[in-house]
Design a protein around this motif. Structure first.
Motif, short mmCIF file in Angstrom:
data_model
loop_
_atom_site.label_atom_id
_atom_site.label_comp_id
_atom_site.label_asym_id
_atom_site.label_seq_id
_atom_site.Cartn_x
_atom_site.Cartn_y
_atom_site.Cartn_z
N ALA A 87 0.19 1.84 -1.64
CA ALA A 87 -0.21 1.33 -0.32
C ALA A 87 0.58 2.03 0.78
O ALA A 87 0.05 2.34 1.85
CB ALA A 87 0.00 -0.18 -0.25
N GLU A 92 -3.41 2.44 3.12
CA GLU A 92 -4.60 1.59 2.97
C GLU A 92 -4.24 0.31 2.21
O GLU A 92 -3.34 0.30 1.36
CB GLU A 92 -5.69 2.35 2.22
N SER A 93 -4.97 -0.74 2.54
CA SER A 93 -4.71 -2.03 1.87
C SER A 93 -5.19 -1.98 0.43
O SER A 93 -6.09 -1.21 0.07
CB SER A 93 -5.43 -3.16 2.62
N ARG A 95 -6.15 -4.54 -3.02
CA ARG A 95 -6.43 -5.88 -3.54
C ARG A 95 -6.37 -5.84 -5.06
O ARG A 95 -6.89 -4.91 -5.67
CB ARG A 95 -7.81 -6.36 -3.10
N HIS A 109 -3.42 -9.49 -1.93
CA HIS A 109 -3.79 -8.47 -0.95
C HIS A 109 -2.52 -7.88 -0.35
O HIS A 109 -1.63 -8.63 0.09
CB HIS A 109 -4.64 -9.08 0.18
N TYR A 111 -1.12 -5.35 2.60
CA TYR A 111 -1.52 -4.69 3.84
C TYR A 111 -0.35 -3.86 4.40
O TYR A 111 0.72 -4.41 4.66
CB TYR A 111 -1.95 -5.71 4.89
N THR A 120 3.88 3.87 7.57
CA THR A 120 4.03 2.53 7.00
C THR A 120 5.50 2.21 6.82
O THR A 120 6.23 2.92 6.11
CB THR A 120 3.32 2.43 5.63
N LEU A 123 5.28 -3.94 4.38
CA LEU A 123 4.08 -4.39 3.69
C LEU A 123 3.95 -5.90 3.84
O LEU A 123 4.92 -6.63 3.60
CB LEU A 123 4.13 -4.03 2.20
#
Length: 290
Positions: A87, A92-93, A95, A109, A111, A120, A123
Motif C-alpha cells: 500500500a 493505493e488502498s 482490501r 481496508h 488506506y 505515503t 496508513l
C-alpha cells in the motif's frame, strides 16, 4: 526580541494545530464501530480507538507508540507488513479478508495517507467484523440448497402477493421457469374454477399473521389442473408486521384419482353384493312357489 516572540507564537500555533489534528484523528477513529487505527510506515501506532485496543488486549494509552506487528505471531506479522508495504509503495488502498483470529472474519481496508508531495507517510486501517454476516449467508445458502432438492413445492411471496422465490420442484411440476414467474402475482397459479371468495378469505387470514392449511386447485402452464395440499405461513418482521408469505405445496392429484377409483370400486362392489342378494332372494322365492 520581536523575532523570539514571533518564533514562540509560531510554535504555539503549530502545537495547537497539531493538537487539533490529533483530536480530529481520534474523532474519526472513534466514530468507527470496528477496528480503526493510524500507523506510520514502520507500523508504529499513532492513534487508535477502543475496539482496536480491546482486540489487541491492551489499554489504549499503552498502545500508542508501539509497533502493531509486535502483537502477532512472526509469520502473520510478516504477511501484514508485506501488505502494508504494498500500500505504501503503490499509494493505493488495499482490501482483504483477515481470518487469522480464530472464529473471526474481518473485512479489512488499508488506506494510504499522503503528504503534500504525494508520498505515503501513514496508513489508516479500518476493519469490520463480518463473522455473523458470513455465517448468515452460509446458512442461507444451505437453506436454499435444501429447498432446491426437496420434493415439496416451495414459493415465497412478498406482502403484495408477488412471487419472489420458487424452487426446482415448482418448475418441474408447473412447467414455468423461475424467470417466468418471479415478479408475477400468486393468482397466476389459481385455476379458473377456483372459488375466488374462498381465496379472498384465505389472504385475509394470512394478513392477520395466521397460518392456513387447505386443499387447493391449481393450474399448470399447459392448462392441466392439479390438486394440492397447501400450507401457507406469514413471514413476520421484528415488529410483528406481515412482510411476506411462504407456501409449501404437495401434488396429490394422483393420490386423489386413486382414492376416487377406490371409492368407485367399493361402490360397485356394494351394488354387486346388493344385486346378488336380490337375485338370491328372488331365486329362493321362485323355488318356493314352484
Amino acid at each position: 526580541r520581536g523575532a523570539i516572540v514571533h518564533d514562540i507564537t509560531n510554535r504555539k500555533m503549530g502545537l495547537e494545530a497539531l493538537r487539533d489534528s490529533e483530536r480530529t484523528t481520534r474523532a474519526l477513529l472513534n466514530v468507527h464501530p470496528g477496528v480503526a487505527l493510524l500507523i506510520d510506515t514502520q507500523g508504529i501506532i499513532l492513534a487508535l480507538n477502543e475496539p482496536t485496543a480491546a482486540r489487541l488486549g491492551r489499554p489504549l494509552d499503552e498502545l500508542v507508540g508501539r509497533c502493531v506487528y509486535d502483537f502477532y505471531p512472526s509469520k502473520v506479522a510478516q504477511e501484514r507488513r508485506d501488505i502494508a508495504n504494498k500500500a505504501i509503495e503503490t499509494g493505493e488502498s488495499i482490501r482483504l479478508l483477515d481470518t487469522h483470529t480464530p472464529g473471526k472474519i474481518m473485512d479489512a481496508h488499508i488506506y494510504p495517507v499522503k503528504d503534500e508531495e504525494g508520498t505515503t507517510t501513514r496508513l489508516a486501517v479500518y476493519a469490520f467484523d463480518i463473522t455473523d454476516r458470513i455465517r448468515a449467508e452460509q446458512s442461507e445458502k444451505q437453506l436454499l440448497n435444501a429447498l432446491e432438492h426437496t420434493d415439496s413445492i416451495v414459493l415465497v411471496f412478498d406482502a403484495n402477493r408477488t412471487i419472489t422465490y420458487c424452487n426446482s420442484a415448482f418448475e418441474k411440476t408447473f412447467g414455468y421457469t423461475k424467470k417466468e414467474v418471479l415478479g408475477e402475482k400468486a393468482d397466476m397459479l389459481s385455476s379458473e374454477h377456483a372459488d375466488c371468495q374462498w381465496y379472498d378469505e384465505l389472504w385475509k387470514t394470512l394478513g392477520k399473521g395466521e397460518s392456513a392449511h387447505a386443499e387447493t386447485l391449481n393450474q399448470t402452464k399447459d392448462g392441466h389442473l392439479l390438486t394440492m395440499t397447501t400450507s401457507i405461513s406469514p413471514i413476520l418482521s421484528e415488529q410483528e408486521m406481515v412482510t411476506g408469505f411462504i407456501a409449501v405445496l404437495r401434488d396429490v392429484t394422483h393420490q386423489k384419482l386413486l382414492e376416487k377409483q377406490l371409492q368407485q370400486a367399493q361402490k360397485m362392489e356394494v351394488i354387486g353384493r346388493l344385486a346378488r342378494g336380490i337375485a338370491h332372494d328372488f331365486n329362493n322365492n321362485l323355488t318356493g312357489h314352484l
